[in-house]
Scaffold this active site. Structure first.
Site, PDB file in Angstrom:
ATOM      1  N   LYS A  78       3.290  -1.523  -3.226  1.00 51.02           N
ATOM      2  CA  LYS A  78       4.499  -0.712  -3.097  1.00 51.02           C
ATOM      3  C   LYS A  78       4.497   0.008  -1.751  1.00 51.02           C
ATOM      4  CE  LYS A  78       5.907  -1.744  -7.224  1.00 51.02           C
ATOM      5  NZ  LYS A  78       5.163  -3.013  -7.244  1.00 51.02           N
ATOM      6  N   ASP A  79       5.706   0.358  -1.301  1.00 47.14           N
ATOM      7  CA  ASP A  79       5.869   1.038  -0.018  1.00 47.14           C
ATOM      8  C   ASP A  79       5.001   2.287   0.068  1.00 47.14           C
ATOM      9  OD1 ASP A  79       8.659  -0.061   1.418  1.00 47.14           O
ATOM     10  OD2 ASP A  79       8.555  -0.348  -0.751  1.00 47.14           O
ATOM     11  N   ALA A  80       4.519   2.553   1.277  1.00 48.09           N
ATOM     12  CA  ALA A  80       3.714   3.756   1.492  1.00 48.09           C
ATOM     13  C   ALA A  80       4.601   4.989   1.644  1.00 48.09           C
ATOM     14  CB  ALA A  80       2.833   3.584   2.722  1.00 48.09           C
TER      15      ALA A  80
END
Length: 404
Positions: A78-80
């Site tokens: 998942k996106d940081a």
């Protein structure tokens, strides 16, 4: 968006603006492929993280539990720079110890059990809530017709910039691997300093370009293990091929995958105007089952594409990948020729097993809706939608904003 792509809605103006101004403006909730059954040796737990990548959350949880990071199962990354929710798993652990985990950026939201480990790909997709800040005047009125087109025709299934690394060069590294051009691989991995590089990395790249390998090795921070190992091997033997062999195989796979993605993006850019149709000789994908079949009768299949039952696909090239026939095949071969590659060259990757596959040219953004609002940080446009695994939400927001 990558330089060789075009917008599906390019005839409509964009809203301008910015996403990810703060983590809370980009929310991602994983849609699991199945529900945990509630019994079994594997503890499933839902993790919410803010402003850190999945790997960092895994490391912190593994350290707390006293296990290796490999023991933690995840379905996807998942996106940081976002607030994200996803499931993870651990086998034969005490749930009470997991409940005691505390971290300022990572929390455990739910715990249950299941009969198997969570593995990569065990997800249907992700649900997004994205707020666009600093949009131009009349943004909602501008965005609504774009949303209408994307809902009706689909969203271009481009690989987003995240696929190509912070420097946008992972595809170049993959191309060098496939072409067996070790000198080019070292040039891209270790040289070519840019103003945007972190200072210590820029110094290391400058030293490599100047031929000062000792300074380059010392300059690379220790977290850049591949660069340091590659430099050490190159210094010891002066052989670019042996130096390239020192790179971790998992990273090589990532680089080759990025190169495959570049080729797919090039094919999609050529076909974007016919995104919601099929051509004779296409390999089309059924959205309900994922099955792929050859299009031999366009008149019969075009209505199914219009109803979003099927979509044309493009190549993720490899030595076993099936190319389209006729005009479709010509487009796909031309894209590979542009990158000076043939399908057969993927065989040289040997242990990397670059077999290839097909990928739909578009994806459906389920429940796509846009609204406007205000909060303590100012006005915003809010996009809500669900997207299948492997698609990029930022491609959709690019269509809305059209930043260039």
């Amino acid at each position: 968006m990558m330089a060789d792509t075009r917008y599906l809605t390019r005839e409509l103006p964009g809203t301008d603006g910015a996403i990810k101004a703060r983590c809370e403006d980009f929310r991602v909730d994983e849609i699991p492929a199945y529900e945990a059954c509630g019994t079994g040796d594997h503890v499933f737990f839902r993790v919410r993280k803010t402003g850190v990548p999945t790997f960092a959350a895994v490391e912190r949880i593994a350290r707390h539990m006293g296990v290796s990071t490999q023991a933690v199962g995840v379905a996807g990354l998942k996106d940081a720079h976002a607030v994200t929710s996803q499931w993870m798993s651990l086998e034969h652990i005490d749930p009470a110890k997991l409940e005691a985990f505390t971290d300022s950026q990572v929390s455990i939201e739910a715990i249950t059990r299941h009969t198997n480990k969570l593995k990569t790909g065990h997800l249907t997709g992700n649900r997004f809530t994205v707020r666009i800040r600093e949009a131009g005047p009349g943004a909602l009125a501008i965005a609504e017709p774009i949303v209408d087109v994307l809902t009706r025709r689909g969203v271009p299934n481009f690989f987003g910039p995240q696929r190509f690394g912070d420097r946008g060069d992972t595809g170049q590294l993959g191309a060098a691997i496939i072409r067996e051009d070790a000198a080019e691989f070292l040039r891209v991995l270790l040289g070519g300093p840019r103003e945007s590089d972190p200072p210590e990395c820029r110094a290391a790249r400058e030293a490599f370009d100047a031929g000062d390998l000792d300074v380059a090795i010392e300059a690379w921070p220790r977290r850049y293990g591949d660069q340091r190992r590659t430099l050490a091997a190159y210094k010891k033997r002066g052989d670019a091929g042996r130096a390239m062999a020192a790179v971790d195989k998992r990273m090589k796979r990532l680089y080759v995958s990025a190169f495959q993605s570049l080729i797919f993006n090039a094919v999609l850019a050529e076909r974007i105007d016919g995104l919601d149709g099929v051509m004779l000789g296409d390999w089309a994908q059924k959205h309900d089952t994922g099955g792929v079949f050859r299009v031999d009768d366009v008149a019969a299949e075009a209505p199914r594409a219009e109803r979003f039952e099927i979509s044309a696909t493009g190549p993720i090239p490899g030595y076993r990948s099936r190319l389209g026939e006729g005009a479709v095949g010509e487009i796909e071969l031309a894209a590979m020729e542009r990158f000076e590659i043939t399908p057969g060259q993927f065989r040289i990757a040997g242990p990397l097993k670059v077999k290839g596959t097909r990928r739909a040219l578009r994806f459906r953004a389920e429940g796509l809706a846009v609204s406007a609002g205000d909060d303590e940080h100012g006005s915003y446009l809010e996009l809500c939608f669900a997207a299948p695994s492997g698609s990029y939400a930022t491609v959709l927001t690019d269509e809305i904003m059209k930043l260039g």
